[in-house]
Enzyme design. Structure first.
Site, PDB file in Angstrom:
ATOM      1  N   ASP A  19      47.246  36.831  43.261  1.00 52.01           N
ATOM      2  CA  ASP A  19      47.722  35.825  44.209  1.00 52.01           C
ATOM      3  C   ASP A  19      48.991  36.379  44.869  1.00 52.01           C
ATOM      4  OD1 ASP A  19      48.247  33.200  45.397  1.00 52.01           O
ATOM      5  OD2 ASP A  19      49.808  33.020  43.850  1.00 52.01           O
ATOM      6  N   ASP A  21      51.788  34.238  47.091  1.00 51.81           N
ATOM      7  CA  ASP A  21      52.983  33.369  47.069  1.00 51.81           C
ATOM      8  C   ASP A  21      53.228  32.805  45.673  1.00 51.81           C
ATOM      9  OD1 ASP A  21      53.786  32.741  50.154  1.00 51.81           O
ATOM     10  OD2 ASP A  21      51.648  33.137  49.937  1.00 51.81           O
ATOM     11  N   ASP A 198      49.953  31.540  40.187  1.00 53.98           N
ATOM     12  CA  ASP A 198      51.006  30.611  39.750  1.00 53.98           C
ATOM     13  C   ASP A 198      50.685  29.143  39.976  1.00 53.98           C
ATOM     14  OD1 ASP A 198      51.307  30.996  42.661  1.00 53.98           O
ATOM     15  OD2 ASP A 198      53.021  29.664  42.391  1.00 53.98           O
TER      16      ASP A 198
HETATM   17 MG   LIG Z   1      50.571  31.168  44.593  1.00 53.19          MG
END
Ligand SMILES: [Mg+2]
Length: 246
Positions: A19, A21, A198
């Site tokens: 991922d 961001d 995240d």
């Molecule tokens: Mg993310």
């Protein structure tokens, strides 16, 4: 807090899905305010070589946006939660869905955001993201508006929550389905799948790599199905640097 993930004996035996961001970069006030630094570019380039091309980015951002951020690197990538994907050979895959209805929803949301200072509409083409990072008190209003629009759009679309953002996206596609597609193709096929993310949308990816016998790595605090844990983007970069050495 769970353990730090293991390291590969041979980096080329693993398929790294990352991922962006909140994982490689800390979240910024606005999605267009992030900056990819030279050290991150160098790290990804090193990992790409060490894994012999076994590295792909998996994001909610549009592929064109990701390419611009990471230029001159041009990695295999899945954008907009699996709606668009560029495979390792450079082939583009787009999943079809009713676009006109989403265009009408985009117009309505633009008006809504204009009436609520602090809300930011990110129109990614196939996903509409309403960010309230700069106006957290508008969280409820933003979620209610998107829920109403999602109900009107019907079963072809679904709501997706995230960190200080709520999105409408075509149903049936997510980061997990994108990882599955990569894992059916060279050079990923047959490797140990690793996914690092995240946010809530990353749980789809964690489920898929766990089912494939790979490693799911959650970044930051909060509940997750992932087996492994890293504290923040800095910890992710340090771990990836060790992986690249093998
Ligand atoms: Mg993310």
């Amino acid at each position: 807090m769970q353990d730090r993930p293991p390291l590969p004996a041979d980096p080329a035996s693993w398929a790294f899905f990352l991922d962006i961001d909140g994982t490689l970069l800390e979240h910024a006030a606005r999605p267009d305010a992030v900056l990819v630094d030279a050290s991150l570019l160098a790290l990804l380039d090193r990992l790409d070589r060490a894994t012999q091309g076994g590295l792909a980015l998996i994001s909610g951002r549009a592929v064109a946006d990701i390419d611009a951020l990471f230029a001159p690197l041009r990695l295999p990538v899945a954008g907009q939660h699996g709606i668009e994907r560029r495979d390792a050979a450079g082939g583009l895959h787009m999943h079809p869905f009713p676009t006109q209805a989403l265009r009408r929803a985009a117009l309505r949301l633009r008006d809504f955001a204009a009436c609520h200072p602090g809300l930011l509409l990110e129109d990614k083409g196939h996903n509409l993201a309403l960010h309230y990072r700069q106006a957290p008190h508008l969280a409820h209003a933003a979620q209610e508006e998107l829920a109403a629009i999602a109900r009107e759009l019907g079963e072809d679309f679904e709501l997706q929550g995230g960190k200080l953002v709520v999105e409408i996206k075509p149903g049936g596609r997510d980061k997990g389905s994108a990882i599955e597609e990569f894992m059916g193709e060279p050079p990923f096929r047959g490797r140990v799948a690793v996914f690092v993310g995240d946010d809530l949308t990353d749980e789809y990816g964690f489920g898929v790599v766990a089912r494939l016998g790979g490693h799911a790595v959650k970044v930051g605090p909060g509940p997750s199905a992932a087996r492994w844990r890293l504290a923040d983007a800095g910890a992710v970069r340090r771990w990836l640097a060790e992986c690249a050495v093998g």
